[in-house]
Structure formats: structure tokens, C-alpha cells
Design an enzyme around this catalytic site. Structure first.
Site, PDB file in Angstrom:
ATOM      1  N   LYS A 164      38.477  40.310  32.581  1.00 43.94           N
ATOM      2  CA  LYS A 164      39.610  39.377  32.526  1.00 43.94           C
ATOM      3  C   LYS A 164      39.411  38.329  31.424  1.00 43.94           C
ATOM      4  O   LYS A 164      40.304  38.085  30.629  1.00 43.94           O
ATOM      5  CB  LYS A 164      39.799  38.672  33.885  1.00 43.94           C
ATOM      6  CG  LYS A 164      40.090  39.634  35.040  1.00 43.94           C
ATOM      7  CD  LYS A 164      40.427  38.879  36.316  1.00 43.94           C
ATOM      8  CE  LYS A 164      39.300  38.052  36.891  1.00 43.94           C
ATOM      9  NZ  LYS A 164      38.134  38.836  37.368  1.00 43.94           N
ATOM     10  N   ARG A 204      43.956  34.475  43.816  1.00 42.20           N
ATOM     11  CA  ARG A 204      42.940  35.341  44.416  1.00 42.20           C
ATOM     12  C   ARG A 204      43.221  35.604  45.887  1.00 42.20           C
ATOM     13  O   ARG A 204      42.461  36.329  46.524  1.00 42.20           O
ATOM     14  CB  ARG A 204      41.575  34.684  44.300  1.00 42.20           C
ATOM     15  CG  ARG A 204      40.742  35.146  43.096  1.00 42.20           C
ATOM     16  CD  ARG A 204      39.475  34.322  43.117  1.00 42.20           C
ATOM     17  NE  ARG A 204      38.337  34.896  42.493  1.00 42.20           N
ATOM     18  CZ  ARG A 204      37.893  34.576  41.274  1.00 42.20           C
ATOM     19  NH1 ARG A 204      38.571  33.759  40.517  1.00 42.20           N
ATOM     20  NH2 ARG A 204      36.770  35.091  40.821  1.00 42.20           N
ATOM     21  N   ARG A 257      25.475  40.290  31.482  1.00 42.38           N
ATOM     22  CA  ARG A 257      26.403  39.319  30.893  1.00 42.38           C
ATOM     23  C   ARG A 257      25.715  37.982  30.617  1.00 42.38           C
ATOM     24  O   ARG A 257      25.047  37.434  31.491  1.00 42.38           O
ATOM     25  CB  ARG A 257      27.570  39.118  31.867  1.00 42.38           C
ATOM     26  CG  ARG A 257      28.565  38.077  31.448  1.00 42.38           C
ATOM     27  CD  ARG A 257      29.885  38.277  32.145  1.00 42.38           C
ATOM     28  NE  ARG A 257      29.922  37.745  33.499  1.00 42.38           N
ATOM     29  CZ  ARG A 257      31.016  37.722  34.249  1.00 42.38           C
ATOM     30  NH1 ARG A 257      32.143  38.233  33.784  1.00 42.38           N
ATOM     31  NH2 ARG A 257      30.978  37.239  35.463  1.00 42.38           N
ATOM     32  N   ARG A 299      25.356  33.068  33.924  1.00 34.73           N
ATOM     33  CA  ARG A 299      26.053  32.279  34.938  1.00 34.73           C
ATOM     34  C   ARG A 299      25.237  32.254  36.214  1.00 34.73           C
ATOM     35  O   ARG A 299      24.633  33.259  36.590  1.00 34.73           O
ATOM     36  CB  ARG A 299      27.410  32.933  35.226  1.00 34.73           C
ATOM     37  CG  ARG A 299      28.513  32.388  34.380  1.00 34.73           C
ATOM     38  CD  ARG A 299      29.796  33.145  34.586  1.00 34.73           C
ATOM     39  NE  ARG A 299      30.231  33.258  35.969  1.00 34.73           N
ATOM     40  CZ  ARG A 299      31.443  33.657  36.329  1.00 34.73           C
ATOM     41  NH1 ARG A 299      32.328  33.963  35.409  1.00 34.73           N
ATOM     42  NH2 ARG A 299      31.777  33.767  37.598  1.00 34.73           N
ATOM     43  N   ARG A 333      30.907  38.266  45.972  1.00 30.71           N
ATOM     44  CA  ARG A 333      32.119  38.159  45.141  1.00 30.71           C
ATOM     45  C   ARG A 333      32.932  39.442  45.210  1.00 30.71           C
ATOM     46  O   ARG A 333      34.168  39.409  45.249  1.00 30.71           O
ATOM     47  CB  ARG A 333      31.739  37.830  43.692  1.00 30.71           C
ATOM     48  CG  ARG A 333      31.360  36.367  43.524  1.00 30.71           C
ATOM     49  CD  ARG A 333      30.436  36.137  42.352  1.00 30.71           C
ATOM     50  NE  ARG A 333      31.074  36.313  41.078  1.00 30.71           N
ATOM     51  CZ  ARG A 333      30.410  36.621  39.940  1.00 30.71           C
ATOM     52  NH1 ARG A 333      29.102  36.794  39.973  1.00 30.71           N
ATOM     53  NH2 ARG A 333      31.059  36.766  38.825  1.00 30.71           N
TER      54      ARG A 333
HETATM   55  P1  AMP Z   1      35.402  33.328  38.116  1.00 26.10           P
HETATM   56  O1  AMP Z   1      34.876  32.646  36.901  1.00 26.10           O
HETATM   57  O2  AMP Z   1      36.877  33.574  38.055  1.00 26.10           O
HETATM   58  O3  AMP Z   1      34.615  34.559  38.478  1.00 26.10           O
HETATM   59  O4  AMP Z   1      35.193  32.296  39.335  1.00 26.10           O
HETATM   60  C1  AMP Z   1      33.909  31.829  39.698  1.00 26.10           C
HETATM   61  C2  AMP Z   1      33.944  31.267  41.111  1.00 26.10           C
HETATM   62  O5  AMP Z   1      34.867  30.159  41.171  1.00 26.10           O
HETATM   63  C3  AMP Z   1      34.446  32.235  42.185  1.00 26.10           C
HETATM   64  O6  AMP Z   1      33.417  33.090  42.668  1.00 26.10           O
HETATM   65  C4  AMP Z   1      34.929  31.255  43.261  1.00 26.10           C
HETATM   66  O7  AMP Z   1      33.844  30.654  43.945  1.00 26.10           O
HETATM   67  C5  AMP Z   1      35.589  30.170  42.409  1.00 26.10           C
HETATM   68  N1  AMP Z   1      37.009  30.475  42.111  1.00 26.10           N
HETATM   69  C6  AMP Z   1      37.560  30.682  40.887  1.00 26.10           C
HETATM   70  N2  AMP Z   1      38.873  30.913  40.981  1.00 26.10           N
HETATM   71  C7  AMP Z   1      39.177  30.865  42.298  1.00 26.10           C
HETATM   72  C8  AMP Z   1      40.370  31.043  43.044  1.00 26.10           C
HETATM   73  N3  AMP Z   1      41.542  31.340  42.449  1.00 26.10           N
HETATM   74  N4  AMP Z   1      40.306  30.914  44.401  1.00 26.10           N
HETATM   75  C9  AMP Z   1      39.161  30.608  45.020  1.00 26.10           C
HETATM   76  N5  AMP Z   1      37.980  30.447  44.382  1.00 26.10           N
HETATM   77  C10 AMP Z   1      37.986  30.564  43.023  1.00 26.10           C
END
Ligand code: AMP
Length: 217
Positions: free
Chosen positions: A13, A87, A126, A160, A171
Site C-alpha cells: 500500500k 480498517r 523491510r 519498524r 496484524r
Molecule cells: P500501518 O502503518 O498502516 O501498518 O499501521 C501501523 C499500526 O497503526 C497498525 O498495526 C495499528 O496498530 C495502527 N493503525 C493504523 N491505521 C489504523 C486504523 N485505520 N485503525 C486502527 N489502527 C490503525
């Protein structure tokens, strides 16, 4: 034109959002990036979400809905890529309300399809630049100088905190339990488009661009 990039962690993404920023001048709204920034700047929100993010769980809908609401209020003429949002079904409803309030609508939801085994390989290799956010893969897309960002002088790349086996497992479970129902939701709404993300970056971004050109026509 506003779009959602939908897919599990590691499906590409962020990489595809970067390609769209470059090729079409769209603006990325990544709730993950916003939450990581809140953590780095040490805000109350950052402290509140840190443990949840490190465990790989989802933060509450209210928090991310509010973050997106703030960005949309300042949105103007920008064309948005929602990356990592929505999400949950509740977030999808909130997004739909927010877009309507601002006289906008979703033109396409691009689902990035990928083999789950490939996800694990992608995520464990990554690394990213804490300064500019550029993402590298140690095997398939390494930086020119080992360990350092290509674009930011002397900036070390970092893994990360949540890119580890335990958190990744959570996740993925969160994705399949809470996020994958959005596939049916957006299919019913007639905006879902599926793209095979198990290919080189340019082939995937070329297909996404063709879909967006068609939606805009
Ligand atoms: P990402 O970078 O999109 O993988 O997000 C990293 C972490 O941020 C996720 O594992 C969640 O803990 C939190 N997070 C990001 N976006 C959301 C969302 N739309 N709803 C809930 N938690 C989120």
C-alpha cells in the site's frame, strides 16, 4: 478523485501510494504514519497508542476517524489516497459520512492481492527511512549504500518496531478478522477493483493508474 488502498500489511500500500504521489500528485493519508508521527513527537495520543501498535492490534475507531476528519477538513482540492484506513466496517461508515460532509466521494477501492507467504518475506526484509519514509526491501530493492537512505544524506535506515514475527501474526489476524469484511462492503458499493500485487512495483502501479484513468473517464 479519492481512493482507498486496501490490503494486508506488506501488500504494498505504502509503495503504491508513493508511486501515485509521484505520477498523479495525489496526497497520501496514512493513519499508520500519522500515529507513528504522534509517537515520535511524544504527544498524549502517541503515548496512548504505543503499546497497541507494538502489539500489532488496531487502535480505536474514534482515534483514527478523528485523524482523518482533521485532514479532510483541510483537504481543499487535494486528491486523497487513504492508506491503512479504513480498517473496520465502522471506519468505512465514518469515512463515507466524512466524505459526504465535504462534498467528496470514493471513486475506487484498490484491493492489493498477495500470497500470505510472500507477505512474511516482504515484511521481514523491510526497512525504511525514519526521515522521508522511503521503504526498501533488503533483497529485492536494497538501498545503494548498505544501511543508509538513498535520498537523505547519512540517514540510517530502520526496521519498524512492529515488523517482527509476533506482532505480524497479530496484524494479519486483525486484517482477516476486522478489515477483510470491507472487501464485500466495497464490492457491494460497486467501487472495488482487485490488483495482483505479487509483481514488480511498476507493473502494479501501471495497472492501478489504468484503473484510475478509467474511473475518471
Ligand atoms: P500501518 O502503518 O498502516 O501498518 O499501521 C501501523 C499500526 O497503526 C497498525 O498495526 C495499528 O496498530 C495502527 N493503525 C493504523 N491505521 C489504523 C486504523 N485505520 N485503525 C486502527 N489502527 C490503525
Amino acid at each position: 478523485m479519492d481512493i482507498v488502498l486496501l490490503g494486508p500489511p506488506g501488500s504494498g500500500k505504502g509503495t503504491q501510494a508513493n508511486a501515485l504521489i509521484e505520477s498523479r500528485g495525489m496526497v497520501q493519508l496514512s493513519t499508520g504514519d500519522m500515529l507513528r508521527e504522534a509517537r515520535i513527537s511524544g504527544t498524549e495520543l502517541g503515548r496512548q497508542v504505543a503499546a497497541i501498535m507494538d502489539a500489532g492490534e488496531l487502535v480505536t475507531d474514534d482515534i483514527v476517524n478523528a485523524l482523518i476528519g482533521q485532514k479532510l477538513a483541510l483537504g481543499g482540492d487535494s486528491e486523497f489516497i487513504f492508506d491503512g484506513f479504513p480498517r473496520t466496517l465502522a471506519q468505512a461508515d465514518a469515512l463515507s459520512d466524512l466524505l459526504e460532509q465535504h462534498g467528496r466521494r470514493l471513486d475506487a477501492v484498490i484491493e492489493l492481492l498477495i500470497d500470505p507467504e510472500e507477505l512474511v518475506a516482504r515484511i521481514s526484509n523491510r526497512v525504511s527511512c525514519p526521515n522521508c519514509g522511503a521503504v526498501y526491501n533488503l533483497h529485492t530493492m536494497p538501498p545503494a549504500r548498505e544501511g543508509y537512505c538513498d535520498d537523505c544524506p547519512d540517514q540510517k535506515l530502520a526496521k519498524r518496531g512492529d515488523d517482527n514475527a509476533e506482532s505480524l501474526n497479530t496484524r494479519l489476524l486483525e486484517y482477516y478478522r476486522k478489515t477483510s469484511p470491507l472487501i464485500g462492503y466495497y464490492h457491494k458499493a460497486g467501487v472495488l477493483r482487485r490488483v495482483d500485487s505479487d509483481r514488480d512495483i511498476d507493473s502494479v502501479s501501471g495497472e492501478i493508474s489504468a484503473i484510475l484513468d478509467k474511473s475518471a473517464a
